[in-house]
Design an enzyme around this catalytic site. Structure first.
Site, PDB file in Angstrom:
ATOM      1  N   GLY A 530     -28.649 -28.054 -14.057  1.00 46.73           N
ATOM      2  CA  GLY A 530     -29.086 -27.030 -13.400  1.00 46.73           C
ATOM      3  C   GLY A 530     -29.333 -25.973 -14.300  1.00 46.73           C
ATOM      4  O   GLY A 530     -28.591 -25.656 -15.222  1.00 46.73           O
ATOM      5  N   ARG A 531     -30.159 -24.926 -13.639  1.00 48.12           N
ATOM      6  CA  ARG A 531     -30.447 -23.498 -14.534  1.00 48.12           C
ATOM      7  C   ARG A 531     -30.923 -22.624 -13.418  1.00 48.12           C
ATOM      8  O   ARG A 531     -31.332 -22.729 -12.468  1.00 48.12           O
ATOM      9  CB  ARG A 531     -31.231 -23.711 -15.400  1.00 48.12           C
ATOM     10  CG  ARG A 531     -32.740 -24.201 -15.140  1.00 48.12           C
ATOM     11  CD  ARG A 531     -33.463 -24.099 -16.325  1.00 48.12           C
ATOM     12  NE  ARG A 531     -33.401 -24.876 -17.480  1.00 48.12           N
ATOM     13  CZ  ARG A 531     -33.370 -24.404 -18.993  1.00 48.12           C
ATOM     14  NH1 ARG A 531     -33.906 -23.000 -19.189  1.00 48.12           N
ATOM     15  NH2 ARG A 531     -32.951 -25.064 -19.859  1.00 48.12           N
ATOM     16  N   GLY A 532     -30.585 -21.146 -13.903  1.00 41.92           N
ATOM     17  CA  GLY A 532     -31.074 -20.467 -13.073  1.00 41.92           C
ATOM     18  C   GLY A 532     -31.271 -18.929 -13.758  1.00 41.92           C
ATOM     19  O   GLY A 532     -31.288 -19.052 -15.151  1.00 41.92           O
ATOM     20  N   GLY A 535     -27.797 -18.384 -16.006  1.00 41.09           N
ATOM     21  CA  GLY A 535     -27.765 -19.483 -17.165  1.00 41.09           C
ATOM     22  C   GLY A 535     -27.930 -20.619 -16.831  1.00 41.09           C
ATOM     23  O   GLY A 535     -28.581 -21.202 -15.879  1.00 41.09           O
ATOM     24  N   VAL A 537     -26.383 -24.629 -16.589  1.00 40.16           N
ATOM     25  CA  VAL A 537     -25.119 -25.313 -16.376  1.00 40.16           C
ATOM     26  C   VAL A 537     -25.309 -26.733 -16.851  1.00 40.16           C
ATOM     27  O   VAL A 537     -26.386 -27.581 -16.690  1.00 40.16           O
ATOM     28  CB  VAL A 537     -25.128 -25.620 -14.588  1.00 40.16           C
ATOM     29  CG1 VAL A 537     -23.821 -26.319 -14.307  1.00 40.16           C
ATOM     30  CG2 VAL A 537     -25.296 -24.321 -14.238  1.00 40.16           C
ATOM     31  N   LYS A 551     -21.179 -23.638 -17.081  1.00 40.27           N
ATOM     32  CA  LYS A 551     -22.196 -22.588 -16.961  1.00 40.27           C
ATOM     33  C   LYS A 551     -22.242 -21.822 -18.395  1.00 40.27           C
ATOM     34  O   LYS A 551     -21.438 -20.907 -18.434  1.00 40.27           O
ATOM     35  CB  LYS A 551     -22.338 -21.795 -15.814  1.00 40.27           C
ATOM     36  CG  LYS A 551     -23.617 -21.021 -15.799  1.00 40.27           C
ATOM     37  CD  LYS A 551     -23.933 -20.449 -14.294  1.00 40.27           C
ATOM     38  CE  LYS A 551     -25.111 -19.978 -14.100  1.00 40.27           C
ATOM     39  NZ  LYS A 551     -25.688 -19.814 -12.771  1.00 40.27           N
ATOM     40  N   ASP A 643     -27.962 -13.859  -4.619  1.00 39.37           N
ATOM     41  CA  ASP A 643     -28.933 -15.068  -4.781  1.00 39.37           C
ATOM     42  C   ASP A 643     -28.536 -16.221  -3.696  1.00 39.37           C
ATOM     43  O   ASP A 643     -28.464 -17.425  -4.556  1.00 39.37           O
ATOM     44  CB  ASP A 643     -28.773 -15.620  -6.349  1.00 39.37           C
ATOM     45  CG  ASP A 643     -30.154 -16.165  -6.917  1.00 39.37           C
ATOM     46  OD1 ASP A 643     -31.117 -16.433  -5.974  1.00 39.37           O
ATOM     47  OD2 ASP A 643     -30.092 -16.903  -7.792  1.00 39.37           O
TER      48      ASP A 643
END
Length: 802
Positions: A530-532, A535, A537, A551, A643
């Site tokens: 995952g990413r956002g 950062g 993950v 993360k 978020d």
């Protein structure tokens, strides 16, 4: 004759000094000194004095106090400039500089407080008014600064408590430093009392289990002002108004938040020369949160008054201060066979329940608690008012805010090792506080000047030998270099010591990993899950074989001390609907967070894969609400998520939701939270509240808005960010508008908006409530949205009706 003249001159100097310092003015370039006993400002009517007030051994605070009741040391202080940073009793001064800045220095060396004001006009002056307000004026009379704008624990008549100010209690009866209780306007514009302890915080007035309108408060006020008038009426813009018992008399009054967390209105009885309480906010003192600390019970009786007692199996942590509560005398394993329960009749521990079950028997509640390691006990309640009669089981992760009342209709069941089950328990135990005042003397010391001081003798020698001045100049440069090196070493040592303290704090709750450990655990950060914005993950396997989500923060431009302090705060969060933080890494520019791994992935993945039935969806909705309510109302007040979206709601093995990345937005740039407007947008397009775009003050209501969008997605199975395509038009509309239009257009709106993958298998009552809550959460006006605590209560009430 000469001797008489000298004595006369000395007397005149002392008289002039006393006369100038006892005025109600302090002029530019003048000072008030702690060394001179009579160096104070006195209001023209003699009601108030301002000067150095003793707060401990060789410790003073620049304060304002009432001159009545008559006092010398134990005066009624109404304001302090440096309550948390007292100064020494020698050479400390309050000086009004020639540039219009009011500065408090410790021994003339260290600035501990200043107004940071500048007068572009000459002749600035400080004046103590008859109402107790200390005001700094420029020569035109304009106000540069005033004490009324920065209250400590007391509000005086006509002094306004404004939206960015708060009253903070003293630490104890004998300790004037900042305590744990605040009176302030919360993010819903309501005047509230907050317990802000070293680990947790919670609002306890108005009653947190009631909606704001149920206690007559209004959230529709932006001014947020409270004021006490001279006649004894205290009122605020949220529609709260009270009158003192002696309302109408023109006497001296003050509103104070006391060290015990209660707000009291005091009136001066001049005939008896004492203050009397003419109103108080909380008559039942045991209901004040944090009164006795964790793992303890507060009780009241005519014989003992208010008393604190440790619960069975626990002992007092600090015999000088009940706010530290009690600690266990046992280690409780996760093996339920080794544990049992002790019941305390008519006793409640408010808050910190991580699960609620209805229509359970006591034995069923016990089995639930024994199965879960983090369960410390449960509250069992039987509601006679509900038809049919209902029982409620509240599983507790923390035992805080405990109190006993003979007529309280619920019991608490404490989980203890079986070896402790035979313990007896009395509400009033033999725990006496060690109440002797123990004040440490400040460590700064000042050396006496001596005539035979070698350095002074050397300077005297230089003054008679000008040939050596050039050599002294070179020596001075060398001395400056040595001083700078010494200063750098001392600062480095101080920072390393600070780091050590952070490591110690952090180590008590979670682990510090090395970068090489996490690099190895993730096989070189290869498997991205995952990413956002914050950062990326990665999935990893820790040395103890636990599977973790690691993360790697993108924004790593933080000092180590700041990062560790804030990660430590997040690491202390403990709620079944918040992702567990197992550790962290900080090396050079590397900043990583180590979380528990959630095998079912995110809510977004589950919605797209169509694996969620209606029961799981409702469970996810209520669990997410509980996690957010904990962040907003039961832990530290600065933690907002910013978020909320399906990608940040993770699903565990039993489909229990856990909010992830909580607080990370503030962690990445926490300084912004101190301002009413945030410097940059946060969150994900499609889930962001209007406040972000309109540059309005950011509160917890931004999370409420995002949660409302998630609820609509849970019900409809549609993505808000992609829009919804209408039947008669090709243009895309937002999910909110589509749901509202469908509800207005047809009575069969439920069948129209429900996720078709559910194939009609859903609870219509639950769906109606979820949609109603969702649409309230996405109101354009933030004040029209409920708090997350109110959302939880609405969903719980739905569960009770079922």
């Amino acid at each position: 004759m000469a001797r008489s003249i000298i004595i006369l001159l000395v007397s005149l100097i002392q008289l002039c000094s006393f006369s100038s310092s006892s005025d109600d003015h302090l002029h530019e370039g003048k000072s008030l000194s702690v060394d001179t006993k009579g160096d104070v400002l006195i209001s023209s009517d003699g009601t108030f004095s301002a000067g150095f007030h003793p707060v401990g051994q060789n410790a003073y605070s620049f304060s304002i106090w009432f001159n009545k009741p008559s006092c010398s040391h134990n005066c009624t202080v109404v304001w302090m400039a440096n309550r948390d940073y007292p100064v020494n009793g020698r050479h400390s001064k309050l000086t009004l500089t020639k540039h219009g800045n009011l500065v408090l220095t410790d021994a003339g060396r260290i600035t501990v407080w200043a107004t940071d004001t500048v007068s572009h006009l000459s002749a600035a002056h400080l004046k103590l008014y008859d109402g107790g307000n200390l005001v700094l004026h420029d020569s035109t009379g304009a106000t540069l600064w005033q004490s009324f704008d920065s209250p400590t624990d007391t509000l005086l008549p006509l002094q306004q408590l404004k939206k960015h100010a708060k009253l903070v209690s003293s630490r104890s009866r004998n300790n004037c430093s900042s305590g744990f209780f605040n009176l302030y306007f919360d993010s819903d514009n309501v005047l509230s009392l907050l317990y802000k302890g070293p680990e947790v915080s919670s609002i306890y007035w108005p009653s947190p289990w009631l909606l704001r309108w149920e206690v007559g408060r209004s959230t529709n006020n932006n001014s947020r002002i409270a004021v006490l008038d001279p006649l004894g009426k205290f009122s605020s813009t949220d529609n709260y108004t009270i009158k003192s018992a002696d309302y109408g008399k023109r006497i001296h009054r003050r509103l104070t938040i006391d060290f015990d967390g209660n707000v009291r209105l005091y009136s001066l009885n001049e005939r008896e020369d004492k203050w009397v309480v003419s109103w108080q906010a909380y008559p039942r003192l045991c209901k004040i949160h944090g009164t006795c600390g964790p793992n303890s019970v507060c009780s009241s009786s005519p014989k003992y008054g208010r008393k604190c007692s440790c619960i069975p199996g626990y002992r007092m942590k600090n015999h000088t201060d009940w706010s530290f509560g009690c600690v266990p005398e046992f280690d409780l394993s996760c093996n339920g066979v080794e544990a049992g329960f002790i019941s305390l009749r008519h006793t409640e521990f408010y808050g910190y329940e991580y699960a609620i079950y209805t229509n359970y028997t006591v034995e069923m509640c016990k089995n639930l608690c024994l199965e879960q390691c983090n369960c410390k006990g449960f509250q069992f309640r039987f509601h006679k008012s509900h038809q049919p009669y209902s029982t409620y089981c509240y599983l507790k992760s923390e035992l805080r805010n405990g109190y006993h009342e003979p007529f309280f209709d619920a019991d608490i069941y404490l989980k203890l090792p079986k070896t402790k089950l035979s313990l007896s328990y009395e509400l009033v135990q033999d725990y006496s506080l060690e109440c002797s005042v123990q004040v440490e003397q400040l460590t700064r010391t000042y050396h006496e000047s001596k005539e035979n001081d070698p350095f002074k003798l050397f300077l005297r020698f230089l003054s008679k030998n000008t040939v050596l001045w050039s050599t002294c100049a070179i020596g001075g440069i060398e001395f400056l270099i040595i001083f700078l090196v010494w200063f750098f070493l001392i600062r480095t040592w101080h920072e390393s010591d600070l780091m050590g303290s952070y490591h110690l704090i952090a180590a008590t709750g979670f682990r510090k990993f090395t970068y090489s450990e996490l690099d190895k655990a993730t096989n070189g950060f290869r498997k991205e899950i995952g990413r956002g914005a914050g950062g990326i993950v990665y999935k990893g396997k820790l040395p103890d074989d636990r599977i973790a989500a690691i993360k790697r923060l993108i924004d790593a431009n933080h000092g180590e001390a700041e990062f560790l302090a804030e990660v430590n705060t997040i690491g202390k969060l403990n709620h079944m609907n918040l992702i567990d933080l197992w550790g962290y890494c900080v090396e050079g520019k590397h900043r990583l967070l180590v979380y528990e791994y959630m095998e079912h992935g995110s809510l977004a993945e589950n919605l797209s894969s169509k694996t969620l039935d209606w029961e799981k969806r409702f469970q996810i909705a209520s669990g997410t609400a509980k996690g957010l309510a904990y962040l907003h109302e039961e832990c530290l007040e600065w933690i907002l998520h910013c978020d909320i979206k399906p990608q940040n709601i993770l699903i565990g093995s039993n489909f229990q939701p856990k909010v992830s990345d909580f607080g990370l937005s503030w962690l990445l740039n926490r300084g912004d939270v101190k301002h009413s407007k945030v410097s940059r947008l946060r969150g994900t397009r499609g889930y962001m509240a209007p406040e972000w775009v309109l540059n309005m003050p950011i509160t917890s209501k931004v999370d409420v808005y995002s949660y409302g969008i998630v609820l609509l997605e849970l019900v409809t199975g549609r993505s808000h960010s992609k829009g919804v395509e209408g039947e008669r038009e090709e243009v895309q509309r937002t999910l909110i508008k589509w749901v509202k239009d469908t509800i207005d257009a047809t009575e069969t709106w439920m069948e129209m908006i429900i996720d078709p993958t559910l194939e009609g298998q859903y609870d219509k009552t639950e769906m109606s409530i979820l949609v109603t809550v969702a649409l309230r959460c996405v109101e354009e006006d933030k004040d029209a949205r409920p708090t997350m605590g109110e959302v939880v209560r609405m969903l719980l009430q739905l569960g009770e009706k079922h």
